[in-house]
Design a protein around this motif. Structure first.
Motif, mmCIF file in Angstrom:
data_model
loop_
_atom_site.group_PDB
_atom_site.id
_atom_site.type_symbol
_atom_site.label_atom_id
_atom_site.label_comp_id
_atom_site.label_asym_id
_atom_site.label_seq_id
_atom_site.Cartn_x
_atom_site.Cartn_y
_atom_site.Cartn_z
ATOM 1 N N GLY A 6 0.984 -1.182 0.077
ATOM 2 C CA GLY A 6 -0.058 -0.120 -0.098
ATOM 3 C C GLY A 6 0.912 1.114 -0.218
ATOM 4 N N ALA A 7 2.136 1.340 -0.266
ATOM 5 C CA ALA A 7 3.240 2.266 -0.329
ATOM 6 C C ALA A 7 3.960 2.283 -1.419
ATOM 7 C CB ALA A 7 3.614 2.431 0.849
ATOM 8 N N VAL A 49 -0.147 11.118 -7.203
ATOM 9 C CA VAL A 49 -1.330 10.192 -7.713
ATOM 10 C C VAL A 49 -0.718 8.755 -7.524
ATOM 11 C CG1 VAL A 49 -2.405 9.738 -9.837
ATOM 12 C CG2 VAL A 49 -1.893 12.137 -9.205
ATOM 13 N N TYR A 50 0.485 8.716 -7.963
ATOM 14 C CA TYR A 50 1.114 7.408 -7.925
ATOM 15 C C TYR A 50 0.986 6.534 -6.525
ATOM 16 C CZ TYR A 50 4.891 3.686 -9.043
ATOM 17 O OH TYR A 50 5.471 2.379 -9.198
ATOM 18 N N ALA A 51 1.368 7.641 -5.558
ATOM 19 C CA ALA A 51 1.346 7.004 -4.155
ATOM 20 C C ALA A 51 -0.124 6.714 -3.538
ATOM 21 C CB ALA A 51 1.765 8.223 -3.112
ATOM 22 N N GLU A 52 -1.105 7.400 -4.089
ATOM 23 C CA GLU A 52 -2.713 6.937 -3.947
ATOM 24 C C GLU A 52 -3.093 5.861 -4.758
ATOM 25 O OE1 GLU A 52 -5.210 8.459 -2.239
ATOM 26 O OE2 GLU A 52 -3.601 9.321 -1.342
ATOM 27 N N LYS A 55 -1.919 2.852 -2.520
ATOM 28 C CA LYS A 55 -2.820 2.535 -1.544
ATOM 29 C C LYS A 55 -4.107 1.971 -2.088
ATOM 30 C CE LYS A 55 -1.579 6.778 1.219
ATOM 31 N NZ LYS A 55 -2.044 8.276 1.347
ATOM 32 N N LYS A 56 -4.557 2.512 -3.153
ATOM 33 C CA LYS A 56 -5.731 1.707 -3.593
ATOM 34 C C LYS A 56 -5.749 0.360 -4.344
ATOM 35 C CE LYS A 56 -8.464 5.938 -5.179
ATOM 36 N NZ LYS A 56 -9.119 6.544 -6.175
ATOM 37 N N PHE A 57 -4.317 -0.103 -4.822
ATOM 38 C CA PHE A 57 -4.016 -1.165 -5.278
ATOM 39 C C PHE A 57 -3.071 -1.930 -4.596
ATOM 40 C CE2 PHE A 57 -5.747 1.706 -8.726
ATOM 41 C CZ PHE A 57 -6.743 0.655 -9.195
ATOM 42 N N PRO A 58 -3.022 -2.450 -3.463
ATOM 43 C CA PRO A 58 -2.042 -3.037 -2.585
ATOM 44 C C PRO A 58 -1.963 -4.495 -3.068
ATOM 45 C CG PRO A 58 -4.304 -3.398 -1.365
ATOM 46 C CD PRO A 58 -4.592 -2.220 -2.588
ATOM 47 N N TYR A 112 -4.338 -5.100 -15.707
ATOM 48 C CA TYR A 112 -3.536 -6.030 -15.155
ATOM 49 C C TYR A 112 -3.914 -6.704 -13.946
ATOM 50 C CZ TYR A 112 -0.867 -4.892 -19.062
ATOM 51 O OH TYR A 112 -0.369 -4.698 -20.209
ATOM 52 N N ILE A 113 -4.507 -5.932 -13.026
ATOM 53 C CA ILE A 113 -5.164 -6.361 -11.436
ATOM 54 C C ILE A 113 -6.541 -6.142 -11.296
ATOM 55 C CG2 ILE A 113 -2.690 -6.344 -10.758
ATOM 56 C CD1 ILE A 113 -3.666 -3.655 -9.161
ATOM 57 N N GLY A 114 -7.190 -5.603 -12.012
ATOM 58 C CA GLY A 114 -8.716 -5.435 -11.645
ATOM 59 C C GLY A 114 -8.875 -4.183 -11.014
ATOM 60 N N THR A 115 -10.345 -4.012 -10.524
ATOM 61 C CA THR A 115 -10.596 -2.732 -9.527
ATOM 62 C C THR A 115 -9.871 -2.599 -8.173
ATOM 63 O OG1 THR A 115 -12.497 -4.119 -8.939
ATOM 64 C CG2 THR A 115 -12.573 -2.587 -11.055
#
Length: 121
Positions: A6-7, A49-52, A55-58, A112-115
């Motif tokens: 997440g980071a 934005v990349y950092a967000e 978090k959204k795609f752990p 590549y990983i979904g939502t």
């Protein structure tokens, strides 16, 4: 080095980079590498934005590589502009996106990983 799910994980040495790549491959995770420079305005623009997204795609591994600090790694991936985002899974490069193309990068992450893990933001 602690796991930073997440980071964004900044890699400062080739050993750190190789270790993170090995962990991602071993876990079967998508690894996204942000090749950047601290003096690049476009890199600085997309960094939060990349950092967000991290978090959204752990379920993905988000790495950051300073092209001047790890020139050997940047050369290996043939980076010639910044920022450049490289998507890798199981040791295979899936896609490369040059520039701070937020929509294009987000579409690739989702492809590549979904939502996101959580719809709340």
């Amino acid at each position: 080095m602690a796991a930073a799910q997440g980071a964004v994980i900044a890699c400062h040495t080739k050993d750190e980079f190789d270790a993170q790549m090995a962990k991602g491959k071993e876990a079967g995770k998508l690894v996204i590498i942000d090749f950047m420079s601290p003096s690049c305005p476009f890199c600085l623009e997309i960094a939060p934005v990349y950092a967000e997204w991290a978090k959204k795609f752990p379920s993905a591994v988000f790495l950051e590589v300073n092209v001047f600090e790890l020139k050997e790694v940047a050369d290996f991936y043939k980076i010639d502009g910044m920022p450049t985002f490289v998507f890798i899974k199981n040791g295979e490069t899936l896609e490369t996106i040059e520039g701070p193309e937020k929509d294009e990068i987000l579409d690739a992450i989702k492809k590549y990983i979904g939502t996101p893990a959580s719809a709340s933001s």
